[in-house]
Design an enzyme around this catalytic site. Structure first.
Site, PDB file in Angstrom:
ATOM      1  N   ASN A   7       0.873  -1.173   0.000  1.00 48.41           N
ATOM      2  CA  ASN A   7       0.000   0.000   0.000  1.00 48.41           C
ATOM      3  C   ASN A   7       0.909   1.221   0.000  1.00 48.41           C
ATOM      4  O   ASN A   7       1.468   1.584   1.031  1.00 48.41           O
ATOM      5  CB  ASN A   7      -0.882  -0.049   1.249  1.00 48.41           C
ATOM      6  CG  ASN A   7      -1.902   1.081   1.279  1.00 48.41           C
ATOM      7  OD1 ASN A   7      -1.921   1.924   0.381  1.00 48.41           O
ATOM      8  ND2 ASN A   7      -2.733   1.091   2.303  1.00 48.41           N
ATOM      9  N   ARG A  93      -2.660  -2.234  -3.302  1.00 49.24           N
ATOM     10  CA  ARG A  93      -3.898  -1.531  -3.013  1.00 49.24           C
ATOM     11  C   ARG A  93      -3.896  -0.238  -3.820  1.00 49.24           C
ATOM     12  O   ARG A  93      -2.951   0.540  -3.754  1.00 49.24           O
ATOM     13  CB  ARG A  93      -3.952  -1.208  -1.518  1.00 49.24           C
ATOM     14  CG  ARG A  93      -5.236  -0.555  -1.154  1.00 49.24           C
ATOM     15  CD  ARG A  93      -5.374  -0.359   0.313  1.00 49.24           C
ATOM     16  NE  ARG A  93      -6.707   0.181   0.546  1.00 49.24           N
ATOM     17  CZ  ARG A  93      -7.238   0.320   1.730  1.00 49.24           C
ATOM     18  NH1 ARG A  93      -6.575  -0.052   2.793  1.00 49.24           N
ATOM     19  NH2 ARG A  93      -8.441   0.808   1.867  1.00 49.24           N
ATOM     20  N   HIS A 182     -13.502   2.201   0.200  1.00 48.74           N
ATOM     21  CA  HIS A 182     -13.509   1.064   1.132  1.00 48.74           C
ATOM     22  C   HIS A 182     -14.121  -0.171   0.478  1.00 48.74           C
ATOM     23  O   HIS A 182     -14.632  -1.068   1.160  1.00 48.74           O
ATOM     24  CB  HIS A 182     -14.368   1.362   2.393  1.00 48.74           C
ATOM     25  CG  HIS A 182     -13.810   2.389   3.306  1.00 48.74           C
ATOM     26  ND1 HIS A 182     -14.620   3.290   3.962  1.00 48.74           N
ATOM     27  CD2 HIS A 182     -12.550   2.663   3.692  1.00 48.74           C
ATOM     28  CE1 HIS A 182     -13.870   4.080   4.717  1.00 48.74           C
ATOM     29  NE2 HIS A 182     -12.608   3.723   4.563  1.00 48.74           N
ATOM     30  N   ARG A 243     -13.052  14.115   8.690  1.00 41.76           N
ATOM     31  CA  ARG A 243     -13.809  14.586   7.516  1.00 41.76           C
ATOM     32  C   ARG A 243     -15.224  15.016   7.912  1.00 41.76           C
ATOM     33  O   ARG A 243     -15.844  14.390   8.763  1.00 41.76           O
ATOM     34  CB  ARG A 243     -13.906  13.493   6.447  1.00 41.76           C
ATOM     35  CG  ARG A 243     -12.579  13.088   5.860  1.00 41.76           C
ATOM     36  CD  ARG A 243     -12.789  12.189   4.650  1.00 41.76           C
ATOM     37  NE  ARG A 243     -11.531  11.609   4.203  1.00 41.76           N
ATOM     38  CZ  ARG A 243     -11.256  10.302   4.265  1.00 41.76           C
ATOM     39  NH1 ARG A 243     -12.153   9.444   4.713  1.00 41.76           N
ATOM     40  NH2 ARG A 243     -10.089   9.865   3.849  1.00 41.76           N
ATOM     41  N   GLU A 390      -8.923  -6.283   4.997  1.00 42.99           N
ATOM     42  CA  GLU A 390      -8.673  -5.873   3.617  1.00 42.99           C
ATOM     43  C   GLU A 390      -7.421  -6.544   3.058  1.00 42.99           C
ATOM     44  O   GLU A 390      -7.361  -6.865   1.871  1.00 42.99           O
ATOM     45  CB  GLU A 390      -8.538  -4.349   3.549  1.00 42.99           C
ATOM     46  CG  GLU A 390      -9.893  -3.662   3.723  1.00 42.99           C
ATOM     47  CD  GLU A 390      -9.789  -2.208   4.126  1.00 42.99           C
ATOM     48  OE1 GLU A 390      -9.432  -1.961   5.296  1.00 42.99           O
ATOM     49  OE2 GLU A 390     -10.046  -1.349   3.301  1.00 42.99           O
TER      50      GLU A 390
END
Ligand code: ADP
Length: 407
Positions: A7, A93, A182, A243, A390
């Site tokens: 990643n 990813r 996601h 956020r 994940e």
């Protein structure tokens, strides 16, 4: 087969090496401050134990970071593989596959081009993801590589769910639409939930609540995503750690004009200084917000209430969109660990046949998190907790694609 999962961020590279025989994590590492003027940092754990904590010099590029990663994995003293030929494939990813990519793919020049073409939609991530891919290719030229996209699972949404109400030309010209994020987690969790319940995913209407530092919900009908709360970027949806989540876009113009700041700075505020931290003034971490709320901090209570209310609204909306819901599943840092929040979200949801078993829910909190049903026996909607993974999802896709290609 051993799979390396990568990643890559703009100045960081996270990696894990998984032995697919038993899906065992062999190594996990983080390389930070790549390309920065100050010294970089490389931490590596093998078999859960920290074997490397390097901060002795600069890391000039992602290629150098990849070389350091391989050096750690193959180190004579503490490494877990003899040489890099033991790595069967690399799974990367990637944030944004636009609407062109609907599933994981073997990386070819065409796939790299799609990642590059989607840089405008995910500027920070896609550019870095591509750098990570190119760096790995430079140091492992013969190892097959797979890209697993955060947006892919959501590409089954119908246009009525993904279009925004701005002139159609912006969709045609600029590809402005909801993409959702996601996706790897929503796919893994929705599939695993059906397996866990012993049901065919095709028969289930499911709402997946991925609640972490970044949070998103999705409506999954018959195994396919039909709506999700994040949008063109991960900013839309419920309030998150930093956020803002969804709001009237005119708020942006109003604040910009009043405070004399430009739209870029405003969006920075919406991405990094809003949500739990912006409202509570305490922290972006739900644990800190919870603690402050329990001590009577009013803004922390408000931030918590706003998150819970937002989640409830999406659940209601998605149940309406699917004409019902069979399963509500909680996952990710908050969804898995925070039983108080789950209880408050599921309070007063009996109008839709969803009733929590408070005792079972309370048993399922950190550090006792595992797959479980937490609804009451007479609840029409099954409520459960399914931990996301994940990395395993990326590793499985990578193995499957590489094995299929070699047949
Ligand atoms: P990310 O989006 O960065 O992957 P995570 O899924 O790790 O985030 O979620 C981070 C959030 O999960 C934080 O708000 C934190 O409070 C919460 N969380 C993580 N671990 C625990 C825990 N053991 N108990 C309660 N909350 C937790």
């Amino acid at each position: 087969m051993k799979i390396l999962i990568v990643n890559a961020g703009s100045s960081s590279l996270k990696y894990q090496l998984v032995d697919m025989d038993g899906e065992k994590m062999l190594a996990k590492g983080l390389i930070e401050r790549i390309g920065m003027p100050e010294y970089g940092h490389h931490e590596c754990k093998i078999g859960g134990e920290k074997v490397l904590d390097w901060k002795d010099g600069r890391i000039l590029s992602h290629v150098e970071a990849c070389q350091m990663m391989l050096a750690a994995l193959t180190d004579k003293e503490y490494g877990c593989i003899k040489d890099m030929s033991e790595i069967g494939a690399v799974g990367h990813r990637v944030l944004h596959g636009g609407s062109q990519i609907t599933e994981s793919v073997i990386i070819t020049p065409e796939v790299e081009k799609v990642i590059e073409d989607n840089i405008p939609l995910g500027p920070l991530h896609n550019r870095a993801n591509l750098q990570g891919i190119q760096a790995c290719k430079a140091v492992m030229p013969d190892t097959p590589m797979v890209a697993v996209f955060d947006t892919a699972f959501h590409q089954t949404m119908p246009p009525k769910a993904y279009m925004y109400g701005v002139p159609y030309e912006y969709y045609e010209k600029l590809h402005v639409r909801r993409y959702g994020f996601h996706g790897t987690s929503h796919r893994f969790v929705s599939k695993r939930t059906a397996e866990f319940l012993g049901k065919d995913p095709k028969e289930l209407k499911m709402i997946v609540c991925h609640l972490g530092n970044g949070s998103s919900l999705s409506a999954v009908n018959g195994g396919k995503c039909v709506d999700t709360s994040m949008g063109l970027t991960p900013l839309e949806g419920v309030i998150m750690g930093t956020r803002s989540g969804v709001m009237d876009p005119a708020v942006l113009q109003f604040i910009c004009n009043s405070e004399k700041i430009d739209i870029n700075e405003m969006l920075n505020i919406c991405n990094q200084k809003s949500g739990l931290v912006g409202i509570s003034g305490v922290s972006n971490d739900m644990r800190d917000v919870d603690t402050a709320a329990s001590e009577g901090n009013e803004r922390a209570i408000l931030a918590r209430d706003m998150l819970i209310y937002g989640i409830k609204k999406y659940i209601g909306a998605y149940a309406a969109a699917m004409n019902g819901v069979d399963v509500i599943v909680f996952t990710a840092g908050i969804g898995e660990n925070n039983c108080r929040l789950r209880e408050d979200v599921m309070k007063d949801m009996d109008f839709m046949g969803a009733k929590l078993d408070v005792e079972k829910n309370n048993e399922l909190a950190w550090p006792h998190v595992h797959e479980a049903i937490i609804s009451a026996p007479d609840s029409k909607v099954t409520i459960c907790v399914i931990p996301t993974n994940e990395e395993i999802a990326i590793a499985r896709d990578t193995k499957e694609l590489v094995e299929a290609a070699s047949k």
